[in-house]
Design a protein around this motif. Sequence first.
Motif, PDB file in Angstrom:
ATOM      1  N   ASP A   1      -6.596 -27.650  13.098  1.00 52.29           N
ATOM      2  CA  ASP A   1      -5.826 -27.055  14.195  1.00 52.29           C
ATOM      3  C   ASP A   1      -4.807 -28.036  14.761  1.00 52.29           C
ATOM      4  OD1 ASP A   1      -7.079 -24.648  13.821  1.00 52.29           O
ATOM      5  OD2 ASP A   1      -8.253 -24.724  15.671  1.00 52.29           O
ATOM      6  N   GLU A   2      -5.129 -29.316  14.758  1.00 51.37           N
ATOM      7  CA  GLU A   2      -4.166 -30.313  15.222  1.00 51.37           C
ATOM      8  C   GLU A   2      -2.967 -30.355  14.285  1.00 51.37           C
ATOM      9  OE1 GLU A   2      -1.807 -33.654  15.530  1.00 51.37           O
ATOM     10  OE2 GLU A   2      -3.267 -33.632  13.903  1.00 51.37           O
ATOM     11  N   LEU A   3      -3.203 -30.304  12.986  1.00 49.26           N
ATOM     12  CA  LEU A   3      -2.106 -30.278  12.012  1.00 49.26           C
ATOM     13  C   LEU A   3      -1.266 -29.015  12.170  1.00 49.26           C
ATOM     14  CD1 LEU A   3      -3.917 -31.621   8.833  1.00 49.26           C
ATOM     15  CD2 LEU A   3      -2.067 -32.748  10.083  1.00 49.26           C
ATOM     16  N   LEU A   4      -1.920 -27.895  12.358  1.00 50.78           N
ATOM     17  CA  LEU A   4      -1.178 -26.647  12.540  1.00 50.78           C
ATOM     18  C   LEU A   4      -0.332 -26.690  13.799  1.00 50.78           C
ATOM     19  CD1 LEU A   4      -3.811 -23.997  11.412  1.00 50.78           C
ATOM     20  CD2 LEU A   4      -1.770 -24.784  10.187  1.00 50.78           C
ATOM     21  N   THR A   5      -0.876 -27.246  14.855  1.00 56.16           N
ATOM     22  CA  THR A   5      -0.115 -27.374  16.097  1.00 56.16           C
ATOM     23  C   THR A   5       1.093 -28.286  15.897  1.00 56.16           C
ATOM     24  OG1 THR A   5      -2.097 -26.991  17.412  1.00 56.16           O
ATOM     25  CG2 THR A   5      -0.271 -28.105  18.514  1.00 56.16           C
ATOM     26  N   ARG A   6       0.895 -29.370  15.175  1.00 55.13           N
ATOM     27  CA  ARG A   6       1.979 -30.331  14.943  1.00 55.13           C
ATOM     28  C   ARG A   6       3.073 -29.764  14.046  1.00 55.13           C
ATOM     29  NH1 ARG A   6       1.151 -35.782  11.689  1.00 55.13           N
ATOM     30  NH2 ARG A   6      -1.007 -35.212  12.063  1.00 55.13           N
ATOM     31  N   PHE A   7       2.711 -28.999  13.034  1.00 58.75           N
ATOM     32  CA  PHE A   7       3.682 -28.570  12.032  1.00 58.75           C
ATOM     33  C   PHE A   7       4.214 -27.147  12.211  1.00 58.75           C
ATOM     34  CE2 PHE A   7       1.840 -32.243   9.996  1.00 58.75           C
ATOM     35  CZ  PHE A   7       2.955 -32.840   9.427  1.00 58.75           C
ATOM     36  N   SER A   8       3.656 -26.389  13.099  1.00 67.35           N
ATOM     37  CA  SER A   8       4.181 -25.028  13.323  1.00 67.35           C
ATOM     38  C   SER A   8       5.098 -25.054  14.543  1.00 67.35           C
ATOM     39  CB  SER A   8       3.050 -24.026  13.502  1.00 67.35           C
ATOM     40  OG  SER A   8       2.212 -24.402  14.565  1.00 67.35           O
ATOM     41  N   LYS A   9       6.325 -25.392  14.286  1.00 66.32           N
ATOM     42  CA  LYS A   9       7.331 -25.545  15.336  1.00 66.32           C
ATOM     43  C   LYS A   9       7.441 -24.268  16.176  1.00 66.32           C
ATOM     44  CE  LYS A   9       9.364 -29.431  13.664  1.00 66.32           C
ATOM     45  NZ  LYS A   9       8.405 -30.458  13.742  1.00 66.32           N
ATOM     46  N   ASP A  10       7.364 -24.447  17.472  1.00 59.21           N
ATOM     47  CA  ASP A  10       7.565 -23.360  18.438  1.00 59.21           C
ATOM     48  C   ASP A  10       6.513 -22.253  18.373  1.00 59.21           C
ATOM     49  OD1 ASP A  10       9.920 -24.649  19.349  1.00 59.21           O
ATOM     50  OD2 ASP A  10      11.085 -23.680  17.765  1.00 59.21           O
TER      51      ASP A  10
END
Length: 136
Positions: free
Chosen positions: A59-68
């Motif tokens: 989830d941290e990676l998804l938060t970091r890489f899913s812009k906006d």
Amino acid sequence: MSARSKARKRALDVLFSAELRDEQLVEALERVMTDGPAPTNDYTGVLVRGVADHLAEIDELLTRFSKDWSLKRMPTVDRNVLRLGVFELVFSEEIPDQVAVSEAVELVRDLSTDDSPTFVSGVLSAILRDKPVVGG
């Protein structure tokens, strides 16, 4: 549809239902195995347990890489397909990276919005580009 593709679809079903029922992922897997026909492919359990073991990191990676896009704003199917894709990309050495991305895109193509394949492909491709950083 290959056996692994079916296992991914079944794992997505478990992740999706766990989220709707507010269950822990492994509990949802165990419920599915006892309440109905158990998954016939062990890879379903590998995926669900793998996502469960690495959920905070995923989830941290998804938060970091899913812009906006916050996790809560994503369609439930997309969020859980991305979790499976990130697990296969970053935490599993069993599946080639491009296969993980294409399988995730195929899942959302069949099950989510018209924009979902592009979104999922973009997020997973960004993670893949930075994989030595995120996986190491």
